[in-house]
Design a protein around this motif. Structure first.
Motif, short mmCIF file in Angstrom:
data_model
loop_
_atom_site.label_atom_id
_atom_site.label_comp_id
_atom_site.label_asym_id
_atom_site.label_seq_id
_atom_site.Cartn_x
_atom_site.Cartn_y
_atom_site.Cartn_z
N GLU A 114 0.82 -1.21 0.00
CA GLU A 114 0.00 0.00 0.00
C GLU A 114 0.86 1.26 0.00
OE1 GLU A 114 -2.51 -0.61 3.40
OE2 GLU A 114 -3.97 -1.78 2.25
N GLN A 115 2.05 1.17 0.56
CA GLN A 115 2.95 2.33 0.67
C GLN A 115 3.88 2.48 -0.54
OE1 GLN A 115 3.34 4.28 3.70
NE2 GLN A 115 1.51 3.30 4.51
N ASP A 116 4.17 1.36 -1.23
CA ASP A 116 5.22 1.35 -2.26
C ASP A 116 4.62 1.06 -3.63
OD1 ASP A 116 7.38 0.67 -3.96
OD2 ASP A 116 8.56 -0.05 -2.27
N SER A 117 4.66 2.03 -4.52
CA SER A 117 4.06 1.86 -5.85
C SER A 117 4.76 0.80 -6.68
CB SER A 117 4.04 3.19 -6.60
OG SER A 117 5.36 3.66 -6.79
N SER A 118 6.05 0.56 -6.46
CA SER A 118 6.74 -0.47 -7.24
C SER A 118 6.26 -1.87 -6.85
CB SER A 118 8.26 -0.35 -7.08
OG SER A 118 8.64 -0.54 -5.73
N ILE A 119 5.95 -2.07 -5.57
CA ILE A 119 5.40 -3.36 -5.15
C ILE A 119 4.00 -3.52 -5.73
CG2 ILE A 119 4.63 -4.76 -3.19
CD1 ILE A 119 6.86 -3.49 -1.52
N ARG A 120 3.20 -2.46 -5.68
CA ARG A 120 1.86 -2.53 -6.25
C ARG A 120 1.91 -2.85 -7.74
NH1 ARG A 120 1.05 2.10 -3.22
NH2 ARG A 120 1.09 3.40 -5.08
N TRP A 121 2.85 -2.25 -8.46
CA TRP A 121 3.00 -2.51 -9.90
C TRP A 121 3.30 -3.99 -10.13
CZ3 TRP A 121 6.80 -4.44 -13.05
CH2 TRP A 121 6.58 -4.29 -14.42
N LEU A 122 4.20 -4.53 -9.33
CA LEU A 122 4.56 -5.94 -9.47
C LEU A 122 3.36 -6.84 -9.18
CD1 LEU A 122 6.78 -8.12 -9.82
CD2 LEU A 122 7.18 -7.93 -7.36
N LEU A 123 2.62 -6.52 -8.14
CA LEU A 123 1.48 -7.36 -7.75
C LEU A 123 0.33 -7.30 -8.75
CD1 LEU A 123 1.39 -6.74 -3.89
CD2 LEU A 123 2.47 -8.61 -5.17
N ARG A 124 0.19 -6.19 -9.45
CA ARG A 124 -0.86 -6.09 -10.48
C ARG A 124 -0.67 -7.13 -11.58
NH1 ARG A 124 -0.01 -0.32 -10.60
NH2 ARG A 124 -1.31 0.51 -8.98
N HIS A 125 0.55 -7.58 -11.76
CA HIS A 125 0.84 -8.54 -12.82
C HIS A 125 0.72 -9.98 -12.35
CE1 HIS A 125 2.49 -4.77 -14.31
NE2 HIS A 125 2.17 -5.25 -15.50
N CYS A 126 0.40 -10.20 -11.10
CA CYS A 126 0.20 -11.55 -10.57
C CYS A 126 -1.22 -12.00 -10.92
CB CYS A 126 0.41 -11.57 -9.05
SG CYS A 126 2.09 -11.21 -8.55
N ARG A 127 -1.33 -13.09 -11.65
CA ARG A 127 -2.63 -13.57 -12.10
C ARG A 127 -3.14 -14.74 -11.25
NH1 ARG A 127 -3.58 -9.17 -13.88
NH2 ARG A 127 -2.71 -8.52 -15.84
N THR A 128 -2.29 -15.33 -10.42
CA THR A 128 -2.70 -16.45 -9.58
C THR A 128 -2.19 -16.23 -8.16
OG1 THR A 128 -0.69 -17.75 -9.98
CG2 THR A 128 -2.53 -18.05 -11.55
N ASN A 129 -2.74 -16.99 -7.23
CA ASN A 129 -2.27 -16.91 -5.85
C ASN A 129 -0.81 -17.34 -5.76
OD1 ASN A 129 -4.76 -16.03 -5.03
ND2 ASN A 129 -5.43 -18.01 -4.25
N ASP A 130 -0.45 -18.38 -6.54
CA ASP A 130 0.94 -18.85 -6.51
C ASP A 130 1.89 -17.76 -7.01
OD1 ASP A 130 0.25 -21.30 -5.47
OD2 ASP A 130 0.19 -22.32 -7.42
N ALA A 131 1.48 -17.01 -8.03
CA ALA A 131 2.31 -15.92 -8.54
C ALA A 131 2.46 -14.83 -7.48
CB ALA A 131 1.72 -15.35 -9.82
N LEU A 132 1.39 -14.56 -6.75
CA LEU A 132 1.43 -13.57 -5.68
C LEU A 132 2.39 -14.00 -4.57
CD1 LEU A 132 0.02 -10.94 -4.55
CD2 LEU A 132 -1.45 -12.52 -3.31
N ILE A 133 2.32 -15.26 -4.19
CA ILE A 133 3.20 -15.78 -3.13
C ILE A 133 4.65 -15.74 -3.60
CG2 ILE A 133 3.82 -17.88 -1.86
CD1 ILE A 133 0.72 -18.50 -1.91
N LEU A 134 4.89 -16.15 -4.84
CA LEU A 134 6.25 -16.13 -5.38
C LEU A 134 6.81 -14.71 -5.41
CD1 LEU A 134 8.58 -17.69 -6.62
CD2 LEU A 134 7.48 -17.42 -8.86
N ALA A 135 5.99 -13.75 -5.81
CA ALA A 135 6.43 -12.35 -5.84
C ALA A 135 6.77 -11.89 -4.42
CB ALA A 135 5.35 -11.47 -6.44
N GLY A 136 5.93 -12.23 -3.47
CA GLY A 136 6.20 -11.86 -2.08
C GLY A 136 7.50 -12.46 -1.57
N ARG A 137 7.72 -13.72 -1.89
CA ARG A 137 8.96 -14.38 -1.45
C ARG A 137 10.18 -13.75 -2.09
NH1 ARG A 137 7.10 -20.70 -1.50
NH2 ARG A 137 5.75 -20.57 0.32
N LYS A 138 10.07 -13.39 -3.37
CA LYS A 138 11.21 -12.74 -4.06
C LYS A 138 11.52 -11.40 -3.43
CE LYS A 138 10.93 -14.95 -8.56
NZ LYS A 138 10.69 -14.77 -10.00
N LEU A 139 10.51 -10.77 -2.86
CA LEU A 139 10.71 -9.48 -2.20
C LEU A 139 11.15 -9.63 -0.74
CD1 LEU A 139 7.62 -7.61 -3.66
CD2 LEU A 139 10.03 -7.10 -4.14
N GLY A 140 11.25 -10.89 -0.27
CA GLY A 140 11.76 -11.14 1.08
C GLY A 140 10.71 -11.40 2.14
#
Length: 101
Positions: free
Chosen positions: A14-40
């Motif tokens: 919610e605070q970081d537009s670059s994270i929001r941009w990345l998450l907008r491209h996640c089409r599945t829950n697995d993609a969302l989890i993978l993106a979160g893990r890549k971000l730490g």
């Protein structure tokens, strides 16, 4: 790993537009989890499922709350007294009154 970690992930997004941009491209829950893990963030599928279930339950309760009619406390007491009187005369079974024999 925990609900707190998932909440931290959401707060940061919610605070970081670059994270929001990345998450907008996640089409599945697995993609969302993978993106979160890549971000730490240490989030799991279970964390996400529990959060989604909690969100659905919160929406359900809000909907139910909107369906309830607000009554005057005096009317509520009168209704409760009438209900007690009906129960003293018989038993309510499946929404209909059954007389004691």
């Amino acid at each position: 790993m925990s609900r707190q970690e998932l909440e931290r992930f959401v707060d940061d997004a919610e605070q970081d537009s670059s994270i929001r941009w990345l998450l907008r491209h996640c089409r599945t829950n697995d993609a969302l989890i993978l993106a979160g893990r890549k971000l730490g963030y240490r989030i799991t599928r279970v964390d996400l499922q529990r959060a989604m279930e909690a969100e659905r339950e919160e929406h359900r309760l809000c909907w139910l709350d909107q369906q309830c009619e607000t009554i005057n406390p005096a009317d509520g007491r009168a209704w409760a007294v009438a209900e007690q009187g009906e129960r003293a005369e018989g038993t309510v079974v499946n929404g209909s009154m059954q007389q004691h024999r």
